[in-house]
Design a protein around this motif. Structure first.
Motif, PDB file in Angstrom:
ATOM      1  N   GLU A  49       0.917  -1.032   0.229  1.00  0.00           N
ATOM      2  CA  GLU A  49      -0.137  -0.289   0.328  1.00  0.00           C
ATOM      3  C   GLU A  49       1.172   1.403   0.046  1.00  0.00           C
ATOM      4  N   ASP A  50       1.908   1.154   0.970  1.00  0.00           N
ATOM      5  CA  ASP A  50       2.779   2.530   0.803  1.00  0.00           C
ATOM      6  C   ASP A  50       4.235   1.897   0.435  1.00  0.00           C
ATOM      7  N   ASP A  51       4.690   2.187  -1.062  1.00  0.00           N
ATOM      8  CA  ASP A  51       5.526   0.922  -1.640  1.00  0.00           C
ATOM      9  C   ASP A  51       6.766   1.809  -1.202  1.00  0.00           C
ATOM     10  N   THR A  52       6.808   3.412  -0.668  1.00  0.00           N
ATOM     11  CA  THR A  52       8.485   4.212  -0.225  1.00  0.00           C
ATOM     12  C   THR A  52       8.618   3.717   1.396  1.00  0.00           C
ATOM     13  N   ALA A  53       7.130   2.809   1.782  1.00  0.00           N
ATOM     14  CA  ALA A  53       7.586   2.325   3.645  1.00  0.00           C
ATOM     15  C   ALA A  53       9.297   1.788   3.742  1.00  0.00           C
ATOM     16  N   ALA A  54       9.604   0.986   4.790  1.00  0.00           N
ATOM     17  CA  ALA A  54      10.533   0.334   5.284  1.00  0.00           C
ATOM     18  C   ALA A  54       9.768  -0.808   5.427  1.00  0.00           C
ATOM     19  N   VAL A  55      10.265  -2.188   5.118  1.00  0.00           N
ATOM     20  CA  VAL A  55       9.443  -3.071   4.879  1.00  0.00           C
ATOM     21  C   VAL A  55      10.982  -4.169   6.010  1.00  0.00           C
ATOM     22  N   THR A  56      10.679  -4.274   6.864  1.00  0.00           N
ATOM     23  CA  THR A  56      11.334  -5.432   8.286  1.00  0.00           C
ATOM     24  C   THR A  56      11.156  -6.459   8.226  1.00  0.00           C
ATOM     25  N   ALA A  57      12.286  -7.350   9.381  1.00  0.00           N
ATOM     26  CA  ALA A  57      12.226  -8.692   8.929  1.00  0.00           C
ATOM     27  C   ALA A  57      10.989  -9.600   9.414  1.00  0.00           C
ATOM     28  N   ALA A  58      11.061  -8.942  10.298  1.00  0.00           N
ATOM     29  CA  ALA A  58       9.351  -9.413  11.221  1.00  0.00           C
ATOM     30  C   ALA A  58       8.120  -8.997  10.408  1.00  0.00           C
ATOM     31  N   GLN A  59       8.077  -8.126   9.597  1.00  0.00           N
ATOM     32  CA  GLN A  59       6.658  -8.080   8.131  1.00  0.00           C
ATOM     33  C   GLN A  59       7.043  -9.626   7.147  1.00  0.00           C
ATOM     34  N   HIS A  60       8.061  -9.899   6.709  1.00  0.00           N
ATOM     35  CA  HIS A  60       8.474 -10.575   5.865  1.00  0.00           C
ATOM     36  C   HIS A  60       7.901 -11.859   6.478  1.00  0.00           C
ATOM     37  N   ALA A  61       8.246 -11.986   8.037  1.00  0.00           N
ATOM     38  CA  ALA A  61       8.158 -13.239   8.535  1.00  0.00           C
ATOM     39  C   ALA A  61       6.729 -13.636   8.978  1.00  0.00           C
ATOM     40  N   ASP A  62       6.086 -12.209   9.016  1.00  0.00           N
ATOM     41  CA  ASP A  62       4.676 -12.871   9.233  1.00  0.00           C
ATOM     42  C   ASP A  62       4.022 -13.006   7.873  1.00  0.00           C
ATOM     43  N   ASP A  63       4.125 -12.382   6.881  1.00  0.00           N
ATOM     44  CA  ASP A  63       3.216 -12.153   5.353  1.00  0.00           C
ATOM     45  C   ASP A  63       3.851 -13.584   4.879  1.00  0.00           C
ATOM     46  N   LEU A  64       5.154 -14.459   5.398  1.00  0.00           N
ATOM     47  CA  LEU A  64       5.364 -16.712   4.824  1.00  0.00           C
ATOM     48  C   LEU A  64       4.513 -17.048   6.040  1.00  0.00           C
ATOM     49  N   ARG A  65       4.153 -16.847   7.245  1.00  0.00           N
ATOM     50  CA  ARG A  65       2.842 -17.268   8.205  1.00  0.00           C
ATOM     51  C   ARG A  65       1.618 -17.360   7.290  1.00  0.00           C
ATOM     52  N   ALA A  66       0.917 -15.923   6.943  1.00  0.00           N
ATOM     53  CA  ALA A  66       0.509 -16.478   5.954  1.00  0.00           C
ATOM     54  C   ALA A  66       0.643 -17.183   4.489  1.00  0.00           C
ATOM     55  N   LEU A  67       1.013 -17.194   4.573  1.00  0.00           N
ATOM     56  CA  LEU A  67       1.744 -18.485   2.782  1.00  0.00           C
ATOM     57  C   LEU A  67       1.199 -19.487   3.339  1.00  0.00           C
ATOM     58  N   LEU A  68       2.298 -19.944   3.979  1.00  0.00           N
ATOM     59  CA  LEU A  68       2.046 -21.156   5.030  1.00  0.00           C
ATOM     60  C   LEU A  68      -0.126 -21.596   5.400  1.00  0.00           C
ATOM     61  N   SER A  69      -0.485 -20.469   5.899  1.00  0.00           N
ATOM     62  CA  SER A  69      -2.104 -21.164   6.093  1.00  0.00           C
ATOM     63  C   SER A  69      -2.609 -20.835   4.038  1.00  0.00           C
ATOM     64  N   GLU A  70      -2.603 -19.908   3.476  1.00  0.00           N
ATOM     65  CA  GLU A  70      -3.134 -19.885   2.467  1.00  0.00           C
ATOM     66  C   GLU A  70      -2.834 -21.808   1.780  1.00  0.00           C
ATOM     67  N   LEU A  71      -1.037 -22.190   1.679  1.00  0.00           N
ATOM     68  CA  LEU A  71      -0.863 -23.224   1.391  1.00  0.00           C
ATOM     69  C   LEU A  71      -1.352 -24.816   1.944  1.00  0.00           C
ATOM     70  N   GLY A  72      -1.854 -24.184   3.404  1.00  0.00           N
ATOM     71  CA  GLY A  72      -3.021 -25.092   3.836  1.00  0.00           C
ATOM     72  C   GLY A  72      -1.921 -26.352   4.319  1.00  0.00           C
ATOM     73  N   SER A  73      -0.815 -26.311   3.681  1.00  0.00           N
ATOM     74  CA  SER A  73       0.171 -27.472   4.432  1.00  0.00           C
ATOM     75  C   SER A  73       0.879 -27.283   5.675  1.00  0.00           C
ATOM     76  N   GLY A  74       1.087 -28.677   6.770  1.00  0.00           N
ATOM     77  CA  GLY A  74       1.250 -28.344   8.077  1.00  0.00           C
ATOM     78  C   GLY A  74       2.788 -28.052   8.125  1.00  0.00           C
ATOM     79  N   THR A  75       3.894 -28.702   7.232  1.00  0.00           N
ATOM     80  CA  THR A  75       4.766 -28.097   7.615  1.00  0.00           C
ATOM     81  C   THR A  75       5.867 -27.824   5.580  1.00  0.00           C
ATOM     82  N   VAL A  76       6.645 -27.595   5.628  1.00  0.00           N
ATOM     83  CA  VAL A  76       6.898 -27.410   4.344  1.00  0.00           C
ATOM     84  C   VAL A  76       9.060 -27.331   5.111  1.00  0.00           C
ATOM     85  N   ASP A  77       9.532 -27.650   4.310  1.00  0.00           N
ATOM     86  CA  ASP A  77      11.156 -27.647   4.378  1.00  0.00           C
ATOM     87  C   ASP A  77      11.373 -25.713   3.116  1.00  0.00           C
ATOM     88  N   VAL A  78      12.056 -25.313   3.896  1.00  0.00           N
ATOM     89  CA  VAL A  78      12.463 -24.107   3.190  1.00  0.00           C
ATOM     90  C   VAL A  78      13.656 -24.049   2.722  1.00  0.00           C
TER      91      VAL A  78
END
Length: 288
Positions: free
Chosen positions: A66-95
């Motif tokens: 939404e704000d493409d000039t804002a800082a993006v933190t590792a914590a935000q990326h981590a929460d995004d990855l959590r949301a991605l796994l929820s979308e996948l519907g997979s119990g676990t992944v290898d990374v």
């Protein structure tokens, strides 16, 4: 390959799924940052027997912010990855996670335990783990200031100089003449934009990162820290390679040496070619 889009707070993310679908199979997630999914084409081609997932981090590639000039933190990326796994519907992944993606994966495993079976974290630029952390931080802050004042070309030239630098960053590093952007094939003119995904990560302290060691040890994830054989050693190497060795030491183990350098998995993506066949074989052996 199927492509999917979903929303998270402040962003819309896009990911791809490719490979045979079978019940109970553990997907392999390939992540970078600011590199998007297109950087993993060659590596993914060596894992056609598995479901492989790639994605574009927020403000990168097909994913928007939404704000493409804002800082993006590792914590935000981590929460995004959590949301991605929820979308996948997979119990676990290898990374397999590389560069800034390796930092984000470490933050993800620490914050959201029990979701990753094996994490291979390749050359995380975790500058806060290094003895010259304060000087690295100062260089990165100066880089962002240059970006704000003069645009992506001069800032990218500074970034390239930093990641190529071997050994500790000394106190007089910032006294050096500014590098010429044209020598690195980056723009010399300022187009006025300030939404570069790399600089958003830098603004968010992506290089000034140290993992939460106790959380990682308690996560239940098997963590392998990998460094490129061409990236140098724990003292005389490039910053991301040195940080990889440092993160491994914090976890009480040695880093695993992979073929090639920081882009060892690439097969021509972004004009970079490493040793993708050997790299993929090394990754497969670690994933079992």
């Amino acid at each position: 390959m199927t492509t999917h889009t979903f929303t998270v707070p402040g962003a819309t993310l896009t990911y791809d799924v490719v490979g045979p679908s079978s019940e109970g199979a553990v997907p392999l997630l390939l992540i970078g940052s600011p590199m998007d999914a297109s950087g993993f084409g060659t590596l993914a081609s060596h894992f056609t027997d598995r479901v492989v997932v790639t994605y574009d981090p927020r403000n990168t590639g097909r994913s928007t912010c939404e704000d493409d000039t804002a800082a993006v933190t590792a914590a935000q990326h981590a929460d995004d990855l959590r949301a991605l796994l929820s979308e996948l519907g997979s119990g676990t992944v290898d990374v397999f996670a590389t560069s800034g993606g390796a930092v984000n994966a470490l933050a993800f495993v620490a914050a959201h335990p029990g979701l990753v079976r094996t994490l291979v974290t390749h050359e995380p630029p975790a500058g806060a783990t290094l003895p010259d952390r304060d000087r690295i931080r100062a260089v990165c802050e100066d880089m962002v200031a240059i970006y704000d004042a003069h645009g992506s070309g001069p800032a990218m030239a500074d970034f390239i100089m930093l990641v190529m630098h071997r050994g500790e960053v000394h106190h007089d590093y910032l006294d050096r003449p500014a590098p010429d952007p044209s020598q690195f094939g980056v723009p010399t003119d300022d187009d006025g934009s300030r939404n570069d995904p790399l600089m958003s990560n830098m603004r968010g302290g992506g290089v000034d990162f140290a993992p939460v060691v106790e959380a990682l040890k308690a996560s239940g994830t098997r963590i392998v820290v990998a460094v490129g054989e061409e990236s140098g050693g724990p003292v005389d190497g490039e910053m991301a390679g040195r940080a990889g060795h440092a993160v491994a030491a914090l976890l009480g183990r040695d880093a695993v040496v992979f073929p090639g350098g920081h882009q060892g998995f690439c097969g021509g993506e972004f004009g970079q070619t490493g040793r993708p066949v050997e790299f993929a074989a090394a990754l497969r052996s670690l994933l079992g």
